[in-house]
Design an enzyme around this catalytic site. Structure first.
Site, PDB file in Angstrom:
ATOM      1  N   ASP A  44      44.799  78.680  36.080  1.00  0.00           N
ATOM      2  CA  ASP A  44      44.531  77.383  36.727  1.00  0.00           C
ATOM      3  C   ASP A  44      43.233  76.781  36.176  1.00  0.00           C
ATOM      4  OD1 ASP A  44      42.751  79.052  37.976  1.00  0.00           O
ATOM      5  OD2 ASP A  44      43.318  78.498  40.029  1.00  0.00           O
ATOM      6  N   SER A  45      42.611  77.465  35.194  1.00  0.00           N
ATOM      7  CA  SER A  45      41.561  76.834  34.378  1.00  0.00           C
ATOM      8  C   SER A  45      42.129  75.582  33.728  1.00  0.00           C
ATOM      9  CB  SER A  45      41.045  77.815  33.314  1.00  0.00           C
ATOM     10  OG  SER A  45      42.120  78.401  32.610  1.00  0.00           O
ATOM     11  N   ASP A  83      49.114  81.662  36.926  1.00  0.00           N
ATOM     12  CA  ASP A  83      48.255  81.653  38.114  1.00  0.00           C
ATOM     13  C   ASP A  83      48.933  80.993  39.309  1.00  0.00           C
ATOM     14  OD1 ASP A  83      45.821  82.921  37.976  1.00  0.00           O
ATOM     15  OD2 ASP A  83      44.781  81.232  37.050  1.00  0.00           O
ATOM     16  N   LYS A 113      49.415  85.772  38.819  1.00  0.00           N
ATOM     17  CA  LYS A 113      48.050  86.231  39.124  1.00  0.00           C
ATOM     18  C   LYS A 113      47.580  85.539  40.398  1.00  0.00           C
ATOM     19  CE  LYS A 113      44.352  85.086  36.508  1.00  0.00           C
ATOM     20  NZ  LYS A 113      43.542  84.316  37.479  1.00  0.00           N
ATOM     21  N   GLU A 115      44.166  85.225  43.215  1.00  0.00           N
ATOM     22  CA  GLU A 115      42.739  85.486  43.446  1.00  0.00           C
ATOM     23  C   GLU A 115      42.513  86.060  44.841  1.00  0.00           C
ATOM     24  OE1 GLU A 115      40.190  82.146  42.598  1.00  0.00           O
ATOM     25  OE2 GLU A 115      41.102  81.806  40.638  1.00  0.00           O
ATOM     26  N   GLU A 182      36.143  89.146  37.068  1.00  0.00           N
ATOM     27  CA  GLU A 182      35.462  87.986  36.477  1.00  0.00           C
ATOM     28  C   GLU A 182      34.015  87.891  36.982  1.00  0.00           C
ATOM     29  OE1 GLU A 182      37.525  84.229  36.652  1.00  0.00           O
ATOM     30  OE2 GLU A 182      35.791  83.141  35.865  1.00  0.00           O
TER      31      GLU A 182
HETATM   32  O1  KIV Z   1      42.356  80.373  35.208  1.00  0.00           O
HETATM   33  C1  KIV Z   1      42.040  81.175  34.314  1.00  0.00           C
HETATM   34  O2  KIV Z   1      42.063  80.874  33.104  1.00  0.00           O
HETATM   35  C2  KIV Z   1      41.650  82.512  34.717  1.00  0.00           C
HETATM   36  C3  KIV Z   1      40.984  83.378  33.698  1.00  0.00           C
HETATM   37  C4  KIV Z   1      39.634  82.868  33.434  1.00  0.00           C
HETATM   38  C5  KIV Z   1      40.997  84.800  34.087  1.00  0.00           C
HETATM   39  O3  KIV Z   1      41.831  82.872  35.833  1.00  0.00           O
END
Ligand code: KIV
Length: 275
Positions: A44-45, A83, A113, A115, A182
């Protein structure tokens, strides 16, 4: 060879480092996959490096699905992880399973993924129960930026550090196949890595993690808003691109592009009939 969650588990057993890089579209996924990375993450970056938001909180399921689908088309051998964005799993266990399912079924991801630590273990268990592999993510979790009061390194104090160790163990017990660490001190990452049987994937967590992940715009010098301390620039692709665009502008303006080599021809016979 096609990577799977087993690749991650085997790598930790054999002491082989795991590589992961983010991607958000087809072309980049092809390039990264061709390089032989173990896993591609549609993080989600996305919100920051592609969509231009100041953090990841504005990213929606729709945004994620759009980019996961594009990335999946270019991802051949890497394990594709997507994510779960902000508010797609915090609201309920039900939402978590439904949204994880969408990333797999509509997006084409092979794992998700999420969080959080012990606070989201019920969600993790339910998603794994639905036969979807889950990667955990603890430490400087960007979706908690407002709780942290900024993008700050986590786990420096004793209580915080102990909590992160407990969170990692709780995620392992809940069934994750790996955990992203992280923005934490590297000696704490070492303790966490030695405390769990699943592989840890570090970003700003030092060399003792079982693998590493980086955002591709960071590693290629393409994101200039800020540069975290942990980022190593492997190529100045951003400068190369800007120079290429400058050259293009110059050549269009002075008439050297397009030349004959980059133009289509018509026979003189046909041409003469057009006048
Ligand atoms: O959103 C993302 O790119 C991430 C990585 C930085 C691990 O969660």
């Amino acid at each position: 060879m096609k990577n799977s969650v087993s690749t991650f588990i085997e790598a930790k057993k054999n002491g082989k480092k795991i590589t992961m890089v983010t991607a958000y579209d087809y072309s980049m996924a092809r390039l990264i996959d061709d390089a032989g990375v173990n896993s591609i993450l549609v993080g989600d970056s996305l919100g920051m490096v592609v969509l231009g938001y100041k953090d990841t909180l504005s990213v929606t399921m729709e945004d994620m699905l759009h980019h996961v689908k594009a990335t999946a088309r270019g991802c051949k051998n890497a394990l594709l992880v997507a994510d779960l964005p902000f508010m797609s799993y915090q609201t309920s266990v039900y939402d978590a399973v439904v949204n994880a399912g969408k990333l797999i079924q509509i997006g084409g991801a092979e794992a998700v993924k999420i969080e959080g630590g012990s606070n989201i273990c019920e969600q993790v268990k339910a998603i794994v129960n639905a036969q979807i592999p889950v990667m955990g993510h603890i430490g400087l979790t960007p979706q908690s930026v407002n709780i942290f009061g900024g993008f700050k390194v986590q786990g420096k104090g004793e209580l915080e550090a102990k909590k992160l160790i407990e969170d990692a163990k709780a995620l392992e017990a809940a069934g994750v196949f790996s955990i992203v660490l992280e923005g934490i001190p590297y000696k704490l990452a070492k303790i966490i890595t030695e405390s769990v049987s699943v592989p840890t994937i570090g970003i700003g967590a030092g060399k003792y993690c079982d693998g590493q992940v980086l955002v591709y715009q960071d590693m290629l010098g393409m994101f200039k808003d800020f540069k975290p301390k942990f980022v190593k620039t492997y190529a100045n692709a951003g400068d190369m691109m800007t120079n290429a665009f400058k050259k293009y502008i110059e050549e269009v303006e002075n008439g050297t592009f397009p030349d004959e080599e980059h133009s289509f021809k018509i026979s003189d016979d046909v041409l003469n009939k057009l006048y």
